[in-house]
Design a protein around this motif. Structure first.
Motif, PDB file in Angstrom:
ATOM      1  N   SER A  63       0.803  -1.237   0.000  1.00 58.34           N
ATOM      2  CA  SER A  63       0.000   0.000   0.000  1.00 58.34           C
ATOM      3  C   SER A  63       0.827   1.274   0.000  1.00 58.34           C
ATOM      4  N   GLY A  64       2.133   1.142   0.166  1.00 56.48           N
ATOM      5  CA  GLY A  64       2.964   2.323   0.360  1.00 56.48           C
ATOM      6  C   GLY A  64       3.184   2.626   1.823  1.00 56.48           C
ATOM      7  N   ALA A  65       2.472   1.891   2.694  1.00 54.08           N
ATOM      8  CA  ALA A  65       2.631   2.017   4.144  1.00 54.08           C
ATOM      9  C   ALA A  65       2.480   3.458   4.618  1.00 54.08           C
ATOM     10  N   HIS A  66       1.350   4.081   4.278  1.00 55.60           N
ATOM     11  CA  HIS A  66       1.093   5.441   4.760  1.00 55.60           C
ATOM     12  C   HIS A  66       0.788   5.412   6.259  1.00 55.60           C
ATOM     13  N   PHE A  67      -0.255   4.672   6.643  1.00 57.25           N
ATOM     14  CA  PHE A  67      -0.704   4.551   8.039  1.00 57.25           C
ATOM     15  C   PHE A  67      -0.954   5.922   8.673  1.00 57.25           C
ATOM     16  N   ASN A  68      -1.222   6.935   7.866  1.00 57.92           N
ATOM     17  CA  ASN A  68      -1.265   8.307   8.362  1.00 57.92           C
ATOM     18  C   ASN A  68      -2.016   9.198   7.370  1.00 57.92           C
ATOM     19  N   PRO A  69      -3.167   9.760   7.750  1.00 57.82           N
ATOM     20  CA  PRO A  69      -3.914  10.618   6.831  1.00 57.82           C
ATOM     21  C   PRO A  69      -3.127  11.821   6.321  1.00 57.82           C
ATOM     22  N   ALA A  70      -2.219  12.357   7.130  1.00 58.36           N
ATOM     23  CA  ALA A  70      -1.424  13.503   6.687  1.00 58.36           C
ATOM     24  C   ALA A  70      -0.510  13.105   5.537  1.00 58.36           C
ATOM     25  N   VAL A  71       0.058  11.907   5.631  1.00 57.57           N
ATOM     26  CA  VAL A  71       0.919  11.399   4.555  1.00 57.57           C
ATOM     27  C   VAL A  71       0.094  11.136   3.313  1.00 57.57           C
ATOM     28  N   THR A  72      -1.061  10.512   3.476  1.00 64.52           N
ATOM     29  CA  THR A  72      -1.936  10.253   2.331  1.00 64.52           C
ATOM     30  C   THR A  72      -2.366  11.552   1.662  1.00 64.52           C
ATOM     31  N   MET A  73      -2.676  12.565   2.466  1.00 64.42           N
ATOM     32  CA  MET A  73      -3.057  13.869   1.916  1.00 64.42           C
ATOM     33  C   MET A  73      -1.946  14.452   1.049  1.00 64.42           C
ATOM     34  N   VAL A  74      -0.719  14.336   1.514  1.00 64.44           N
ATOM     35  CA  VAL A  74       0.422  14.854   0.750  1.00 64.44           C
ATOM     36  C   VAL A  74       0.580  14.099  -0.563  1.00 64.44           C
ATOM     37  N   PHE A  75       0.464  12.785  -0.514  1.00 61.90           N
ATOM     38  CA  PHE A  75       0.596  12.006  -1.750  1.00 61.90           C
ATOM     39  C   PHE A  75      -0.550  12.291  -2.721  1.00 61.90           C
ATOM     40  N   ALA A  76      -1.736  12.553  -2.183  1.00 57.51           N
ATOM     41  CA  ALA A  76      -2.858  12.917  -3.050  1.00 57.51           C
ATOM     42  C   ALA A  76      -2.617  14.280  -3.694  1.00 57.51           C
ATOM     43  N   ALA A  77      -2.103  15.226  -2.915  1.00 60.03           N
ATOM     44  CA  ALA A  77      -1.815  16.563  -3.450  1.00 60.03           C
ATOM     45  C   ALA A  77      -0.734  16.502  -4.519  1.00 60.03           C
ATOM     46  N   ARG A  78       0.183  15.543  -4.389  1.00 58.63           N
ATOM     47  CA  ARG A  78       1.256  15.363  -5.366  1.00 58.63           C
ATOM     48  C   ARG A  78       0.834  14.451  -6.515  1.00 58.63           C
ATOM     49  N   ARG A  79      -0.445  14.052  -6.516  1.00 63.47           N
ATOM     50  CA  ARG A  79      -1.031  13.208  -7.560  1.00 63.47           C
ATOM     51  C   ARG A  79      -0.340  11.853  -7.658  1.00 63.47           C
ATOM     52  N   GLN A  80       0.055  11.343  -6.497  1.00 63.54           N
ATOM     53  CA  GLN A  80       0.686  10.033  -6.448  1.00 63.54           C
ATOM     54  C   GLN A  80      -0.266   8.972  -5.910  1.00 63.54           C
ATOM     55  N   ILE A  81      -1.480   9.380  -5.613  1.00 66.26           N
ATOM     56  CA  ILE A  81      -2.562   8.467  -5.265  1.00 66.26           C
ATOM     57  C   ILE A  81      -3.855   9.131  -5.713  1.00 66.26           C
ATOM     58  N   GLU A  82      -4.778   8.333  -6.240  1.00 69.53           N
ATOM     59  CA  GLU A  82      -6.043   8.878  -6.737  1.00 69.53           C
ATOM     60  C   GLU A  82      -6.855   9.447  -5.569  1.00 69.53           C
ATOM     61  N   PRO A  83      -7.557  10.562  -5.783  1.00 71.82           N
ATOM     62  CA  PRO A  83      -8.341  11.164  -4.692  1.00 71.82           C
ATOM     63  C   PRO A  83      -9.334  10.205  -4.046  1.00 71.82           C
ATOM     64  N   SER A  84     -10.018   9.400  -4.862  1.00 76.19           N
ATOM     65  CA  SER A  84     -10.991   8.459  -4.297  1.00 76.19           C
ATOM     66  C   SER A  84     -10.288   7.417  -3.429  1.00 76.19           C
ATOM     67  N   ALA A  85      -9.148   6.923  -3.895  1.00 78.01           N
ATOM     68  CA  ALA A  85      -8.389   5.955  -3.101  1.00 78.01           C
ATOM     69  C   ALA A  85      -7.874   6.599  -1.821  1.00 78.01           C
ATOM     70  N   ALA A  86      -7.460   7.861  -1.916  1.00 77.26           N
ATOM     71  CA  ALA A  86      -6.954   8.569  -0.732  1.00 77.26           C
ATOM     72  C   ALA A  86      -8.031   8.658   0.342  1.00 77.26           C
ATOM     73  N   ALA A  87      -9.260   8.936  -0.061  1.00 75.56           N
ATOM     74  CA  ALA A  87     -10.362   9.026   0.908  1.00 75.56           C
ATOM     75  C   ALA A  87     -10.568   7.682   1.608  1.00 75.56           C
ATOM     76  N   PHE A  88     -10.505   6.602   0.842  1.00 72.72           N
ATOM     77  CA  PHE A  88     -10.638   5.268   1.439  1.00 72.72           C
ATOM     78  C   PHE A  88      -9.455   4.953   2.354  1.00 72.72           C
ATOM     79  N   PHE A  89      -8.256   5.398   1.962  1.00 79.70           N
ATOM     80  CA  PHE A  89      -7.073   5.198   2.801  1.00 79.70           C
ATOM     81  C   PHE A  89      -7.269   5.844   4.165  1.00 79.70           C
ATOM     82  N   VAL A  90      -7.746   7.082   4.174  1.00 81.37           N
ATOM     83  CA  VAL A  90      -7.927   7.809   5.437  1.00 81.37           C
ATOM     84  C   VAL A  90      -8.935   7.077   6.322  1.00 81.37           C
ATOM     85  N   ALA A  91     -10.050   6.637   5.725  1.00 77.52           N
ATOM     86  CA  ALA A  91     -11.055   5.901   6.499  1.00 77.52           C
ATOM     87  C   ALA A  91     -10.466   4.612   7.058  1.00 77.52           C
ATOM     88  N   ALA A  92      -9.670   3.922   6.245  1.00 80.83           N
ATOM     89  CA  ALA A  92      -9.051   2.672   6.683  1.00 80.83           C
ATOM     90  C   ALA A  92      -8.075   2.919   7.826  1.00 80.83           C
TER      91      ALA A  92
END
Length: 232
Positions: A63-92
Motif C-alpha cells: 500500500s505504500g505504508a502510509h498509516f497516516n492521513p497527513a501522509v496520504t493527503m500529501v501524496f494525493a496533493a502530489r497526484r501520487q494516489i487517486e483522490p478516491s483511493a486517498a479518501a478510502f485510505f484515510v477511512a481505513a
C-alpha cells in the motif's frame, strides 16, 4: 507488483492497527513497570520506532505504508494516489487505529472502550505537532528521492527522535491522535484536544510538502539542455 484497492486498504487497516496497538500497548506496559515518567516514555518510544521499521518494510510494497492521513493527503496533493483511493485510505487508517486501541486494551484486560482524560493542549503542544509532522513528511519525501531503500529506518528513527525533542511526544498522525483519544492510559489524549492536533499536523505536512517541492526542483537547467531534449 501492483495490488488492487481492497488489498491496499487491508494493508492500511492492518498496519495502522498494529502501529496503534504498539503505541498504546507499550505505553500501558511501560507505565505498569515504572513510576518514572522518563523511563515510561523511553519504554513507549523504542517499540514505536521499531514497529515502524517492520511495518513499512513488510506492508510498504502493498500500500505504500502510509498509516497516516497527513501522509496520504500529501501524496494525493502530489497526484501520487487517486483522490478516491486517498479518501478510502484515510477511512481505513482511522478504523485501523481504533481497532488497534481496542486490541491493546484487550491484551491488558482493560475496558475495551474508554475516553481519555489526558490533557494535551496549548501553543507549545500545537507547535510541536506541526514540527513533528513537518519533519516526518520531510523525511519521507526526501528519503523517497534519495534513499528509498532506507525509508523504513529513516521513518522509524525519526519518530524515535521526535518522541523526545517535541513537547507533544510526536503524534504526527491524525489517525493515531483519534485512536489514542479512546484510551485513558499513558498514551491517551483528551478528545477535545484532538482537533487542534489534527490542524497542526495537516499544516506541518503541507509546509513540508511545499518546501520539499521547492528544494527538489532544479530550475537551473541550461537552455541548451532543454533544446536538446525537445529535439529528441
Amino acid at each position: 507488483m501492483t495490488f488492487d484497492l481492497k488489498r491496499r486498504l487491508a494493508a492500511e487497516v492492518l498496519g495502522t492497527a498494529i502501529l496503534v496497538a504498539t503505541v498504546v500497548g507499550s505505553g500501558i506496559m511501560a507505565d505498569h513497570l515504572s513510576d518514572d515518567v522518563a523511563v515510561s516514555l523511553l519504554g513507549n518510544t523504542i517499540p514505536t520506532g521499531a514497529i515502524l521499521v517492520v511495518l513499512i518494510s513488510i506492508l510498504g510494497p502493498i500500500s505504500g505504508a502510509h498509516f497516516n492521513p497527513a501522509v496520504t493527503m500529501v501524496f494525493a496533493a502530489r497526484r501520487q494516489i487517486e483522490p478516491s483511493a486517498a479518501a478510502f485510505f484515510v477511512a481505513a487508517q482511522v478504523a485501523g487505529g481504533v481497532v488497534g486501541t481496542v486490541i491493546a486494551h484487550a491484551m491488558f484486560d482493560l475496558p475495551l472502550f474508554q475516553v481519555s482524560e489526558t490533557i494535551r493542549t496549548g501553543t507549545g503542544q500545537w507547535i510541536a505537532e506541526a514540527v513533528a509532522t513537518f519533519g516526518l513528511v520531510l523525511t519521507i519525501l526526501t528519503g523517497l528521492r534519495f534513499r528509498s531503500d532506507a525509508i523504513p529506518w529513516l521513518v522509524g528513527l525519526y519518530i524515535t527522535a521526535a518522541y523526545w525533542f517535541t513537547a507533544s511526544t510526536s503524534f504526527a498522525n491524525p489517525a493515531v491522535a483519534i485512536a489514542r483519544a479512546f484510551s485513558n492510559t499513558f498514551a491517551g489524549i483528551r478528545p477535545t484536544d484532538v482537533p487542534a492536533f489534527i490542524v497542526a499536523e495537516v499544516l506541518g505536512a503541507l509546509v513540508a510538502m511545499a518546501i520539499v517541492g521547492w528544494m527538489l526542483t532544479d530550475r537551473n537547467i541550461p537552455t541548451s539542455a532543454i533544446i536538446a531534449e525537445g529535439a529528441e
